[in-house]
Design an enzyme around this catalytic site. Structure first.
Site, PDB file in Angstrom:
ATOM      1  N   MET A 161      -1.261  -7.204   1.064  1.00 20.16           N
ATOM      2  CA  MET A 161      -2.242  -7.239   0.080  1.00 20.16           C
ATOM      3  C   MET A 161      -2.662  -8.484  -0.344  1.00 20.16           C
ATOM      4  O   MET A 161      -3.438  -8.695  -1.155  1.00 20.16           O
ATOM      5  CB  MET A 161      -1.789  -6.656  -1.414  1.00 20.16           C
ATOM      6  CG  MET A 161      -1.344  -5.033  -1.087  1.00 20.16           C
ATOM      7  SD  MET A 161      -1.501  -3.929  -2.639  1.00 20.16           S
ATOM      8  CE  MET A 161      -0.435  -4.813  -3.414  1.00 20.16           C
ATOM      9  N   HIS A 194       5.511 -13.325   2.563  1.00 14.16           N
ATOM     10  CA  HIS A 194       4.672 -12.653   3.663  1.00 14.16           C
ATOM     11  C   HIS A 194       4.728 -13.594   4.796  1.00 14.16           C
ATOM     12  O   HIS A 194       4.932 -12.990   5.904  1.00 14.16           O
ATOM     13  CB  HIS A 194       3.178 -12.695   3.291  1.00 14.16           C
ATOM     14  CG  HIS A 194       3.092 -12.041   2.122  1.00 14.16           C
ATOM     15  ND1 HIS A 194       2.628 -12.451   0.861  1.00 14.16           N
ATOM     16  CD2 HIS A 194       2.980 -10.886   1.928  1.00 14.16           C
ATOM     17  CE1 HIS A 194       2.220 -11.774  -0.170  1.00 14.16           C
ATOM     18  NE2 HIS A 194       2.519 -10.494   0.444  1.00 14.16           N
TER      19      HIS A 194
END
Ligand code: AMP
Length: 292
Positions: free
Chosen positions: A32, A39
């Site tokens: 997102m 990430h």
């Protein structure tokens, strides 16, 4: 790195790549955005394992409840693009909501039972939104492998079950949680914590570690383990716990006695920010799995 904003353009690009190299493997990292080292660790792993890395940035409205933080969710697309470029992403997909959901979208995917407990119990419909968007992304990108974080352990379990149950030929790889130096699991939402809040939030991993220590010392009674965790949280009155639960790593049923590895998961509120974390509890002599 190439950036695509539409499904059609992305499909065309990936289709022509696959045609030119039938053996090419694609690793996919759905996010997102508001990227952090958690990430980036997924991107690193995807790059190591595959010929080609696709990542997506999409704040998925269907996984947020009415009173949740969809509109306040942190966004910084420019910085995310730079980070993806630096981290070896080959293709970045940045659709907007209208690209992913037509006004008359009616189809949602439910993974029963696993979606009703832990975060799913407190965020009804959340996992239907997650699984639905991931199903769409998997269909558009058709990766060989998808990379998910243990940080969202329940989500990872649900997505693994969904790919198995619906015969998606995609391997789900779950990567360990990346933490700040004080143990706080990295999360885009940490941005909303004050610096005091970030210090206080270190109790989350400390409390989980109290449980791991107890298990290491031979405690298998889950109630006793949970009491230890609750007591640790009580030392930081600014934190309110939404749940502290120990559940089976496959079916997410409650565990009373630790016989095999189990998921110890917590959700707490601090400074109005909802934070989640988990570890795998495993008796000494096990394989010390870090992930579900
Ligand atoms: P999000 O952008 O929060 O939806 O997360 C995208 C992916 O990154 C999910 O698979 C998360 O589980 C994973 N992720 C988020 N935070 C971390 C972290 N601290 N360590 C490892 N993976 C993470």
């Amino acid at each position: 790195m190439e950036i695509f904003y539409t499904k059609t353009a992305l499909r065309q690009h990936l289709g022509s790549l696959k045609k030119s190299d039938m053996e090419m493997s694609i690793g996919f990292v759905p996010t997102m955005g508001y990227l952090h080292p958690g990430h980036l660790s997924l991107m690193d792993r995807a790059r190591n394992d595959n010929d080609f890395v696709v990542a997506s940035l999409f704040v998925n409205p269907s996984q947020f409840g009415e009173n949740e933080d969809f509109s306040q969710y942190p966004r910084n697309i420019k910085r995310d693009i730079e980070l993806c470029t630096q981290n070896g992403v080959d293709v970045l997909f940045i659709p907007d909501s209208s690209e992913m959901y037509l006004p008359d979208h009616l189809t949602y995917v439910t993974v029963r039972e696993l979606s009703d407990v832990l975060c799913g119990h407190h965020r009804p419909g959340h996992f239907d939104g997650v699984v639905t968007i991931v199903a769409k992304l998997f269909n558009i990108i058709q990766p060989n492998k998808a990379y998910l974080g243990q940080k969202d352990g329940q989500q990872a379990l649900i997505l693994r079950r969904f790919t198995r149950d619906l015969d998606f030929d995609i391997e789900i790889i779950i990567c360990p949680t990346v933490r700040e130096s004080n143990g706080l699991a990295m999360s885009s939402r940490n941005k909303y914590l004050s610096s005091d809040g970030r210090d206080r939030a270190s109790i989350i991993f400390q409390a989980l570690s109290v449980a791991a220590d107890q298990v290491y010392q031979g405690v298998t009674d889950v109630n006793r383990i949970l009491e230890g965790v609750t007591k640790a949280f009580a030392s930081v009155p600014e934190i309110s716990c939404q749940y502290i639960e120990c559940r089976d790593c496959d079916n997410l049923q409650p565990v009373e006695t630790l016989e095999k590895p189990a998921l110890l998961a917590v959700a707490v509120f601090l400074e109005s920010v909802r934070l989640i974390d988990n570890i795998i509890l495993e008796r000494p002599g096990g394989n010390s799995n870090e992930t579900v």
